[in-house]
Design a protein around this motif. Structure first.
Motif, mmCIF file in Angstrom:
data_model
loop_
_atom_site.group_PDB
_atom_site.id
_atom_site.type_symbol
_atom_site.label_atom_id
_atom_site.label_comp_id
_atom_site.label_asym_id
_atom_site.label_seq_id
_atom_site.Cartn_x
_atom_site.Cartn_y
_atom_site.Cartn_z
ATOM 1 N N PHE A 1 -8.535 -4.852 9.552
ATOM 2 C CA PHE A 1 -8.200 -3.991 8.425
ATOM 3 C C PHE A 1 -9.480 -3.279 7.982
ATOM 4 O O PHE A 1 -10.507 -3.928 7.782
ATOM 5 C CB PHE A 1 -7.677 -4.814 7.246
ATOM 6 C CG PHE A 1 -6.415 -5.570 7.527
ATOM 7 C CD1 PHE A 1 -5.180 -4.974 7.311
ATOM 8 C CD2 PHE A 1 -6.454 -6.873 7.996
ATOM 9 C CE1 PHE A 1 -4.004 -5.676 7.563
ATOM 10 C CE2 PHE A 1 -5.293 -7.576 8.248
ATOM 11 C CZ PHE A 1 -4.061 -6.973 8.041
ATOM 12 N N ALA B 1 4.086 3.084 -4.088
ATOM 13 C CA ALA B 1 3.119 4.039 -3.519
ATOM 14 C C ALA B 1 2.200 3.348 -2.544
ATOM 15 O O ALA B 1 1.666 3.974 -1.612
ATOM 16 C CB ALA B 1 2.329 4.705 -4.641
ATOM 17 N N GLY B 2 1.981 2.047 -2.775
ATOM 18 C CA GLY B 2 1.118 1.294 -1.868
ATOM 19 C C GLY B 2 1.881 0.682 -0.721
ATOM 20 O O GLY B 2 1.323 -0.103 0.046
ATOM 21 N N GLY B 3 3.136 1.015 -0.588
ATOM 22 C CA GLY B 3 3.889 0.538 0.563
ATOM 23 C C GLY B 3 4.518 -0.814 0.360
ATOM 24 O O GLY B 3 4.983 -1.446 1.302
ATOM 25 N N ILE B 4 4.522 -1.294 -0.871
ATOM 26 C CA ILE B 4 5.085 -2.617 -1.138
ATOM 27 C C ILE B 4 6.455 -2.448 -1.751
ATOM 28 O O ILE B 4 6.625 -1.736 -2.741
ATOM 29 C CB ILE B 4 4.177 -3.398 -2.103
ATOM 30 C CG1 ILE B 4 2.767 -3.499 -1.504
ATOM 31 C CG2 ILE B 4 4.749 -4.764 -2.402
ATOM 32 C CD1 ILE B 4 1.741 -3.955 -2.492
ATOM 33 N N ALA C 1 3.749 2.034 -8.646
ATOM 34 C CA ALA C 1 2.427 1.946 -8.017
ATOM 35 C C ALA C 1 2.490 1.139 -6.730
ATOM 36 O O ALA C 1 1.876 1.491 -5.721
ATOM 37 C CB ALA C 1 1.438 1.332 -8.990
ATOM 38 N N MET C 2 3.225 0.066 -6.787
ATOM 39 C CA MET C 2 3.329 -0.760 -5.582
ATOM 40 C C MET C 2 4.110 -0.046 -4.496
ATOM 41 O O MET C 2 3.778 -0.162 -3.313
ATOM 42 C CB MET C 2 3.987 -2.095 -5.934
ATOM 43 C CG MET C 2 3.112 -2.939 -6.855
ATOM 44 S SD MET C 2 3.847 -4.506 -7.293
ATOM 45 C CE MET C 2 3.631 -5.401 -5.777
ATOM 46 N N ALA D 1 -1.934 -7.659 -4.605
ATOM 47 C CA ALA D 1 -0.498 -7.469 -4.427
ATOM 48 C C ALA D 1 -0.070 -7.632 -2.979
ATOM 49 O O ALA D 1 1.125 -7.728 -2.697
ATOM 50 C CB ALA D 1 -0.104 -6.081 -4.916
ATOM 51 N N THR D 2 -1.014 -7.651 -2.084
ATOM 52 C CA THR D 2 -0.641 -7.646 -0.663
ATOM 53 C C THR D 2 -1.309 -8.746 0.142
ATOM 54 O O THR D 2 -1.173 -8.774 1.358
ATOM 55 C CB THR D 2 -1.025 -6.299 -0.018
ATOM 56 O OG1 THR D 2 -2.435 -6.133 -0.133
ATOM 57 C CG2 THR D 2 -0.319 -5.142 -0.681
ATOM 58 N N PHE E 1 -6.072 -6.578 -1.399
ATOM 59 C CA PHE E 1 -5.407 -6.319 -2.672
ATOM 60 C C PHE E 1 -4.578 -7.527 -3.074
ATOM 61 O O PHE E 1 -3.881 -8.126 -2.248
ATOM 62 C CB PHE E 1 -4.507 -5.080 -2.572
ATOM 63 C CG PHE E 1 -5.233 -3.908 -1.984
ATOM 64 C CD1 PHE E 1 -6.126 -3.175 -2.742
ATOM 65 C CD2 PHE E 1 -5.054 -3.571 -0.662
ATOM 66 C CE1 PHE E 1 -6.821 -2.117 -2.193
ATOM 67 C CE2 PHE E 1 -5.741 -2.517 -0.093
ATOM 68 C CZ PHE E 1 -6.631 -1.782 -0.867
ATOM 69 N N LEU F 1 -5.010 0.882 -2.566
ATOM 70 C CA LEU F 1 -3.765 0.508 -1.914
ATOM 71 C C LEU F 1 -3.026 1.735 -1.384
ATOM 72 O O LEU F 1 -2.461 1.723 -0.285
ATOM 73 C CB LEU F 1 -2.881 -0.259 -2.908
ATOM 74 C CG LEU F 1 -1.660 -0.968 -2.341
ATOM 75 C CD1 LEU F 1 -2.043 -1.906 -1.214
ATOM 76 C CD2 LEU F 1 -0.949 -1.731 -3.446
ATOM 77 N N SER F 2 -3.090 2.791 -2.158
ATOM 78 C CA SER F 2 -2.360 3.982 -1.726
ATOM 79 C C SER F 2 -3.005 4.628 -0.500
ATOM 80 O O SER F 2 -2.339 5.364 0.235
ATOM 81 C CB SER F 2 -2.274 4.990 -2.872
ATOM 82 O OG SER F 2 -3.571 5.286 -3.332
ATOM 83 N N ASP F 3 -4.306 4.350 -0.296
ATOM 84 C CA ASP F 3 -4.949 4.908 0.904
ATOM 85 C C ASP F 3 -4.300 4.392 2.181
ATOM 86 O O ASP F 3 -4.365 5.033 3.233
ATOM 87 C CB ASP F 3 -6.438 4.560 0.930
ATOM 88 C CG ASP F 3 -7.218 5.327 -0.117
ATOM 89 O OD1 ASP F 3 -6.803 6.444 -0.440
ATOM 90 O OD2 ASP F 3 -8.228 4.795 -0.609
ATOM 91 N N PHE G 1 0.946 -7.414 4.956
ATOM 92 C CA PHE G 1 -0.223 -8.162 4.496
ATOM 93 C C PHE G 1 -1.459 -7.269 4.557
ATOM 94 O O PHE G 1 -1.691 -6.558 5.528
ATOM 95 C CB PHE G 1 -0.449 -9.392 5.390
ATOM 96 C CG PHE G 1 -1.757 -10.078 5.137
ATOM 97 C CD1 PHE G 1 -1.906 -10.957 4.071
ATOM 98 C CD2 PHE G 1 -2.861 -9.841 5.946
ATOM 99 C CE1 PHE G 1 -3.115 -11.592 3.838
ATOM 100 C CE2 PHE G 1 -4.067 -10.471 5.721
ATOM 101 C CZ PHE G 1 -4.204 -11.349 4.662
ATOM 102 N N ASN G 2 -2.198 -7.315 3.486
ATOM 103 C CA ASN G 2 -3.475 -6.606 3.440
ATOM 104 C C ASN G 2 -4.422 -7.467 2.623
ATOM 105 O O ASN G 2 -4.139 -7.770 1.462
ATOM 106 C CB ASN G 2 -3.296 -5.227 2.792
ATOM 107 C CG ASN G 2 -4.546 -4.375 2.932
ATOM 108 O OD1 ASN G 2 -5.650 -4.872 2.783
ATOM 109 N ND2 ASN G 2 -4.366 -3.104 3.243
ATOM 110 N N GLN H 1 -1.302 4.054 2.752
ATOM 111 C CA GLN H 1 0.018 4.610 2.985
ATOM 112 C C GLN H 1 -0.070 6.076 3.361
ATOM 113 O O GLN H 1 -0.479 6.906 2.550
ATOM 114 C CB GLN H 1 0.892 4.456 1.732
ATOM 115 C CG GLN H 1 1.050 3.025 1.298
ATOM 116 C CD GLN H 1 1.615 2.147 2.404
ATOM 117 O OE1 GLN H 1 2.560 2.527 3.081
ATOM 118 N NE2 GLN H 1 1.023 0.990 2.582
#
Lengths: 893, 680
Positions: free
Chosen positions: A734, B298-301, B295-296, B163-164, B161, A717-719, B157-158, A721
């Motif tokens: 994606f 950091a993931g842009g959430i 963590a989220m 979470a997304t 994951f 997930l951090s990738d 949206f991803n 960003q």
């Protein structure tokens, strides 16, 4: 169709076997035999019979040195007029010893003139004698020989010096002897002139003293021993290779296992794709995936884009650095332009640097010069068209050869039907995506200019505008590319070495053949250029033993501009090498080679040593042992790829990156190291007998750092960003993760060998057979448990026959045992993964029948490819190879 | 000589002409090689149509490449099997395919972008789409699909994951529906041809997707607290459904806990700064919710757990047929329990090892119910939600065919449970079960009272209904908002089926990529404890030495009490009779249009063949030995439970039909008797 074809073939075999032959199928062998016989007869004093045999040799396989030997035979027999005729023909080929021979010609002409003068004088004397016989007693006659001028003698001296230098550079004993004889000739002429001058002075004195009154007469006796024309090449038709050591040598002396494919082989096989000729070579791994895409490996590790064999055309590397492969159908020449193909098995980075990993293929094209114009046109099944026209000739010292051709063939199969609705057809204006596998229009020209005996210039240029269908790497399959490929090359060769500069340029638009409707068309524009500068010094000297030393330096500049990469790139490569061939004793040759390469993406220099011993127990035998290393550097694709690859899920892509790009953003990816091979080989060849030739070799290869695609590394997930990873409007997708290229941890220990023979049992018939074994043992691998992409067993066999009635045929049979491929596929559950594909063993038979008419001026041919229509694949994703028939008509003007 | 040359050339030309005529242009044959991923790709389907967007102007940002303001988001279309959509209607755990259309395709002009001056301005735009590589049907398995989707306005949206991979607050939901104005959406059945019948593929055109339902909630982040369930536990038989539900709740005592809120801090902060409010007083970030927030972020959430509107359990009845009455729970809705079906819908799925997946061990699902006791008097419950986990497990013998679900009901239940469907009397498959929650409020609209007939207006046309009523199903309907105790009005997006708010990735126990999820929903790492294996629900077998069920021939499942006889006044002993197990041959296919593949009714034998073929290679394979697991696999001192081991190896074994299957060394639970009759 099959039965009909085989029946005809069988009948022809029987018929031709009993037909009186005029020439062997292997014309070089036949010509060589006739040549040897002729030379023996000449030595025995049977000039006419000997010359007839030499003429036959020349007729079988024209070679200017045969003319020289005929001329020499006539000259030594005192038949100057005939000698002059043959020397003239010899000189028309603009040989390197032109000055020397022109000296001979001048001398001969002087003698002819002197003889005519002597005859005239003799006649006058006879008349005078007849007139005076009644009045006085005859005076003793005195022979008068023509005297060489100072300029002529100096020219001979100069020629002697130059030939001596050339002899040292090429280690040619015959040239060395010729230079010595020329020197002797100059001395003799000088002495004779001085003696004649002295005699003239004495005669004048005597005449003066005697009061004169005696006429002179000349002798018609041949000046045996007085005109010492150097002996011609001892073995005009001896097989030679230039690729193994960068100078001409017998394959028996070569440090590598070598196979020659001759122009005759090419003519009698008749393929229109040059790469298919290599299929008959033991140890060569041929993989045809389409009529355009034939990938060649050596001794294992074949892959869709085969990167480990360096292909040269007249010494010019045509290796496509960007992709790491050689595309054969984009080269601007046809099979008719090939003089021979030298196939060198084993690593050769010690001389050629990167990518000469497991072998070299050097295509030697026909020289300019001979006055000849040929045209061939053919049509065949699957819309095959093959046209080729060439003309060559000479204007004084300038030889030229011009070629133009057209070639086209349809795919064996279409991946999808043209009617398939779910496939896009948006770029049909760019490609004929449906049916054409290869289509090329090409032209090339070559000029050779001999400045003097020591300096030659060679200028070549060619252009091929083509479309080809080939397999890409990884998930990129069944691609089409269209665009021009061009080259120019200039070379200067001297007796001290050579300098060569060439440019290769490739421009193409490419895309996938079958793109899902609405999916990514995968179009890419590709512009690649390479410029090479190669200089080499060659020197022969004696230091304890005879040495032949070559020292060279290479520079390669290459550029690429391609959307599939992260940015345009350029690289500069350098290499320095030396090789010394030392003749320890007459039977033992030691070869030491060493090269250092500098690659911009490698942290340090790469060293490539090679050592070999060649033992010649007899003239026709050789036992060879060699050890060497080689390497392959990463391609532009492997370094800088940056491409979102489509998956079956429209909104999901996989980012494929080269190692240099991936290493910047993902610490799990490492930069590539070069692939390495350590190879040891022992070989034996016996060419003692004119009727057969046997060669065998066994080898061991230790291969490490092979480059392959990685498993996909899913993004975290951090990738997504701040690292540039994310959804893109351009792909509307994606990226699931990235994959790159890696050096496999696996170590491959490969053992194998080849055994081949060629037999000439009766006149006109030539049979060959070879067997190759290759087995790889894998250790320390996380990716694979075995390595079987190369067939463990391969057998090739064939016959060629040229009959006296103008009917020729050739048949090649190939067998390769099963293969197991590890290829990357997209799995709907696991994403991108590796999957094993098993290919069953296959056989293939190719054949050609030809018929010559009107003194061989007109020839018809029927070429069959896979004539039993044994449908098979040579790669799991390749097309199914099917029967192809091509009819040709050739005319020699 | 010249004459000779001319003759030669003429001969040559005439022969070449003949050869050219013989070599007519031929078209290469089409390669039919498709085994082992060979050269020729399968024909596929293509869907073409238009997406209509009705909603607020999109959020835009400055595009560095063009220097223009362009939409941040994009339309996301999800493809589901028509008969297996996401819960509650189906059990799809992931979309079959995914397509996106960049927002710039809808809103090419900068003036389309939302502005501060008119943040609520509405806009209607459309964009075409082409959806390639949709799998065609096969014999017996037609490819019927439905399309759901949303406009991902904030671009968060991803699909990879958990979470997304959901629509979030601010997105605009929708789908390809029969009537965009209908209160209860009926999705269009988009039928593709069978591959065998359409070797050139199939193109379906004119598919209209409407995106117009605003979504209000975010993905809930929660953990499960529960006791393990006994594999032999029985369903309650109490007639009072409240009491019965209480008995069920007591079986496992299970609660869904939302991440605890900490309302301290500045709610205007974004990113990791927002997580400051979850830090300890000393500034450390030790709590799981804080770490998750970080963590989220950091993931842009933007994990604003303190937002009481976006992060809350919204409980509602599921009214699939639109009759205004809650639909019954799929398992517990039948008498005598009569529990209604509510959102959030909870699904437990037995975790499988990679070997089990490779061996084709069938998936096992359990369907808990949101406790009516807690939600009876509240429209919204937070932060905890009590759920009841019934001891009924559904074994999915076919990976995708929803008709191939065989309930396992442990012994000692009543005859009506066993005789309702094709059922097996078996202990529940033991193991760890991942928790899946469908958060239905984001997909829900609340129906009000209906007043008068109407004709649905064309898009952008005037509303024919008075006031705030809308024309729904030709009736003027008050679309009232849900007024929860958060004090905020909630509109939902039933179309989008905001779901999969599952910390555990649907029960995969291995490391790395979850093969079940496929490329669309991958695991991000690291796990948080409550979101990983320790957070899974456990079904254990306290008596592993005795396998109870029909398959082992024990008498416990040959007879059961018939409630009707009890009701008739018989004693338990008198009311105990033989169970008449329905089999595929007795299954009322024609009477149940929901059963089988839509549009193609199968005969019982066909049904059996389709459903049993995927697991037939497991028949006769011995049961795995009992083993012990700890609640926390990494903590040997944590409580331990008896569960059956998972297979340790598979062997490629030739089958009688010529195929090769991967046969495991043991099976972790007994296979359905309906498919393995020899074991009965």
């Amino acid at each position: 169709m099959k039965r009909w074809f085989l029946s005809i073939l069988g009948l022809l075999l029987v018929a031709c076997a009993f037909a009186p032959g005029i020439a062997r199928a292997d014309v070089r062998t036949e010509a060589r035999r006739a040549f040897r016989q002729g030379m023996e007869l000449v030595q025995q004093g049977h000039i006419d019979e000997g010359v007839a045999s030499l003429e036959r040799a020349y007729e079988i396989l024209p070679h200017p040195n045969v003319l020289y030997n005929i001329a020499r035979a006539y000259a030594e027999a005192g038949r100057y007029d005939e000698a002059l005729e043959y020397f003239d023909r010899y000189l028309s080929a603009d040989p390197p010893d032109r000055e020397e021979v022109e000296g001979f010609v001048q001398a001969l002409q002087d003698r002819v003139a002197a003889r005519a003068q002597a005859t005239q004088t003799a006649e006058q004397a006879a008349a005078q004698e007849a007139a005076t016989r009644t009045t006085t007693t005859a005076a003793p006659t005195e022979a008068v020989e023509p005297m060489a001028t100072d300029e002529e003698i100096r020219a001979l001296d100069d020629a002697s010096t130059q030939i001596a230098a050339l002899a040292e550079a090429t280690m040619s004993d015959s040239l060395r002897a010729r230079a010595a004889r020329l020197h002797d000739l100059a001395d003799q002429l000088r002495e004779r002139r001085d003696a004649a001058a002295a005699a003239t002075a004495a005669a004048a004195a005597t005449q003066s003293h005697a009061g004169g009154g005696h006429g002179q007469t000349t002798s018609a006796t041949p000046p045996e021993g007085g005109l010492d024309i150097g002996a011609g090449e001892g073995d005009v038709y001896a097989e030679q290779v230039v690729s193994s050591s960068r100078f001409a040598q017998s394959p028996l002396d070569a440090p590598n296992s070598t196979t020659n494919i001759t122009a005759q082989d090419i003519h009698l096989i008749g393929h229109t794709n040059v790469a298919e000729y290599i299929r008959r070579v033991a140890g060569a791994d041929i993989m045809a995936t389409s009529p355009a895409d034939v990938q060649i490996g050596m001794r294992g590790f074949n892959q869709r884009l085969s990167p480990r064999v360096l292909v040269l055309v007249d010494g010019r590397s045509v290796y496509l650095d960007t992709l790491g492969t050689t595309f054969w159908t984009i080269q601007p020449f046809g099979p008719e332009d090939i003089e021979r193909i030298e196939v060198i098995r084993g690593p050769a980075s010690a001389l050629y640097g990167a990518d000469a990993f497991s072998g070299i293929i050097n295509i030697i094209t026909k020289d300019p010069g001979p006055q000849r114009t040929d045209a061939i046109l053919g049509f065949g099944s699957a819309s095959q068209v093959h046209g080729h026209v060439s003309t060559s000739g000479r204007v004084d010292r300038l030889g030229y050869r011009l070629v133009a051709g057209y070639d086209r063939a349809n795919r064996f199969t279409r991946e999808v039907s043209a009617e398939r609705e779910s496939v896009a057809g948006d770029y049909e204006q760019l490609f004929d995506r449906g049916s054409v596998a290869r289509e090329s229009v090409y032209a090339n020209g070559r000029l050779q200019y001999r400045l003097n005996q020591n300096v030659n210039f060679d200028l070549q240029a060619g252009l091929n505008d083509n479309q080809q269908n080939f397999q890409g790497t990884g998930p990129l399959r069944d691609l089409i590319a269209r665009g021009p490929n061009a080259f120019t090359m200039g070379a200067m060769r001297t007796n001290w070495g050579s300098l060569r500069v060439f440019w290769n340029g490739t421009k193409a638009n490419s895309g996938a053949q079958a793109v899902p409707r609405g999916g990514d068309l995968g179009l890419g524009r590709f512009v690649s250029n390479t410029v090479d500068v190669e200089g080499e010094l060659a020197h022969e000297f004696h230091l304890l033993v005879d040495h032949n030393l070559h020292i060279g330096i290479d520079y390669r500049y290459k550029t690429i501009n391609w959307e599939f990469l992260d940015a345009p790139h350029q690289e500069n490569h350098y290499g320095v090498y030396f090789q010394d061939t030392a003749r320890i004793v007459e039977q033992l040759i030691a070869v030491a080679s060493f090269r250092v390469d500098f690659h911009p993406l490698l942290p340090g220099p790469v060293f490539s040593p090679r050592g070999a011993l060649v033992f010649r127990p007899s003239e026709g035998q050789a036992i060879r042992a060699s050890v060497g290393t080689a390497f392959r550097t990463q391609t532009f694709l492997e370094s800088y790829l940056d491409l979102n690859v489509a998956t079956p899920v429209a909104a999901v892509t996989v980012l494929a990156q080269g190692s240099e790009v991936a290493a910047l953003s993902n610490p799990d990816f490492q930069k590539l190291s070069p692939e390495n091979i350590l190879s040891a080989e022992v070989g034996y060849r016996n060419a003692e007998n004119d009727y057969f030739d046997v060669e065998g070799s066994i080898y061991y290869n230790h291969v490490t750092n092979t480059v392959s695609l990685t498993q996909i590394q899913p993004y975290t997930l951090s990738d997504f960003q701040g690292s540039g990873v994310g959804y893109t409007n351009a792909t509307a997708g994606f990226p699931l993760g990235s994959l790159s290229f890696q050096n496999e941890s696996a170590q491959f220990d490969v053992v194998g060998g080849e055994l081949s023979t060629r037999i000439y049992p009766i006149t006109g018939l030539d049979i060959y057979a070879n067997y190759a074994y290759n087995r790889a043992f894998v250790s320390n691998s996380t990716l694979r448990t075995s390595e079987e992409r190369t067939s463990r067993h391969k057998v090739n066999a064939g016959i060629q026959y040229r009959s006296s009635i103008g009917l020729d045929f050739g048949v090649d049979v190939h067998f390769a045992s099963h293969q197991v491929w590890l290829e990357q596929v997209f799995d709907a559950v696991e994403g991108v993964k590796f999957q094993e594909f098993r290919l069953p063993g296959y056989y293939m038979i190719n054949a050609r029948i030809g018929y010559r008419l009107f003194d061989d001026q007109l020839e018809f041919g029927l070429v069959g490819y896979n004539i039993t229509d044994n449908r098979h694949r040579e790669h799991p994703f390749g097309q199914e190879l099917a029967l192809r028939v091509l009819g040709t008509a050739a005319y020699h003007f | 000589m010249r004459r000779m040359h001319t003759l030669h050339v003429l001969t040559l030309l005439s022969l070449l002409l003949g050869a050219a005529l013989l070599s007519a242009c031929t078209d290469p044959p089409v390669d039919s090689f498709r085994s082992e991923g060979g050269a020729a790709p399968d024909p596929t389907g293509v869907m073409e149509g238009t997406i209509l967007y009705i909603g607020p102007k999109p959020t835009c940002h400055l595009d560095a490449a063009t220097g223009r303001r362009i939409p941040v988001g994009r339309a996301v279309l999800l493809l589901f099997a028509f008969n297996n959509p996401p819960p509650p209607e189906g059990a799809a755990t992931t979309a079959l395919n995914l397509l996106t259309v960049p927002g710039v395709n809808f809103f090419p002009a900068e003036s389309d972008c939302r502005s501060a001056d008119s943040p609520d301005a509405q806009i209607m735009r459309s964009a075409p789409f082409t959806w390639p590589e949709i799998e065609l049907g096969h014999a017996g398995h037609p490819a019927d699909y439905q399309v759901r989707g949303f406009f991902d306005d904030d671009g968060d949206f991803n699909p990879f994951f958990s979470a997304t991979n959901l629509p979030t607050a601010g997105d605009i939901g929708g789908g390809a529906v029969v009537d965009a104005q209908a209160a209860i959406p009926h999705f269009v059945r988009i039928a593709f041809a069978n591959q065998e019948d359409s070797p050139n593929g199939d193109v379906q055109t004119g598919v209209a997707v409407t995106l117009g339902q605003p979504i209000t909630t975010e993905r809930p982040i929660f953990s499960l607290v529960s006791d393990p369930l006994d594999a032999e536990a029985t369903l309650p038989t109490t007639a009072d459904k409240i009491v019965a539900e209480g008995e069920l709740v007591a079986l496992t005592h299970s609660h869904l806990h939302l991440m605890p809120r900490n309302t301290a801090g500045d709610p205007t902060e974004t990113g990791s700064a927002r997580c400051v409010m979850l830090q300890e007083t000393d500034g450390s970030c030790t709590s799981e919710s804080c770490q998750m927030c970080m963590a989220m972020a950091a993931g842009g959430i933007q994990a604003a757990f303190d937002d009481v509107v976006k992060y809350a359990w919204y409980v509602r009845n599921i009214d699939g047929n639109g009759d205004g009455v809650a639909d019954p729970h799929p398992i517990l809705g039948a008498p005598p329990i009569n529990i209604p079906w509510q959102t959030p819908a909870v699904i437990l799925q037995r975790a499988q090892s990679r070997i089990e997946l490779e061996a084709g061990i069938p998936a096992v699902l359990m369907l808990p119910a949101v406790s009516q006791v807690e939600t009876l008097f509240s429209k919204v419950a937070y932060p905890d939600l009590t759920i009841a986990i019934p001891p009924v497990a559904v074994v999915q013998t076919h990976p995708t065919d929803v008709s191939c679900r065989i309930p396992y009901i442990p012994p000692n239940n009543t005859t009506n449970f066993y005789e309702a469907l094709t059922t097996d009397c078996q202990e529940l498959p033991t193991g760890r079960y991942a928790v899946n929650v469908l958060h239905g409020i984001a997909g829900g609209v609340v129906l009000g009272n209906r007043t008068q007939s109407c004709v649905p207006p064309a898009p952008m046309a005037a509303n024919p209904c008075p006031g705030t009523e809308s024309c729904v199903d030709n009736v003027c309907t008050l679309i009232s908002v849900l007024s929860p105790d958060t004090g905020h009005d909630i509109f939902g997006g039933l179309y989008s089926s905001q779901a999969w708010s599952i910390p555990n990735e649907l029960g995969f126990m291995g490391d790395g990529v979850n093969p079940r999820l496929g490329p669309l929903q991958q695991i991000d790492s690291p796990y948080w404890s409550s979101q990983g294996i320790p957070g899974m629900f456990i079904v254990q077998d306290p008596n592993p030495g005795a396998t109870v069920g029909r398959s082992d021939g024990r008498g416990g499942c040959q007879q059961a009490v018939d409630p009707a006889l009890i009701a008739a006044g018989m004693t338990v002993a008198e009311a105990t009779r033989d169970i008449v197990y329905p089999d595929f041959s007795e299954f009322p296919i024609a009477a149940d249009p929901a059963h089988g593949v839509a549009g193609v009714d199968r005969t019982p034998d066909q049904e059996r063949e389709v459903c049993c073929a995927p697991i037939r290679h497991l028949c006769g394979v011995p049961l795995c030995a009992a083993g012990t697991i700890h609640r926390d696999p990494a903590d040997a001192t944590s409580p331990s439970f008896n569960v059956r081991d998972t297979p340790t190896s598979v062997t490629a074994t030739p089958m009688a039909d010529g195929t090769t299957r991967m046969v495991p060394n043991c099976v972790p639970f007994l296979m359905p008797a309906a498919c393995c009759p020899a074991a009965i």
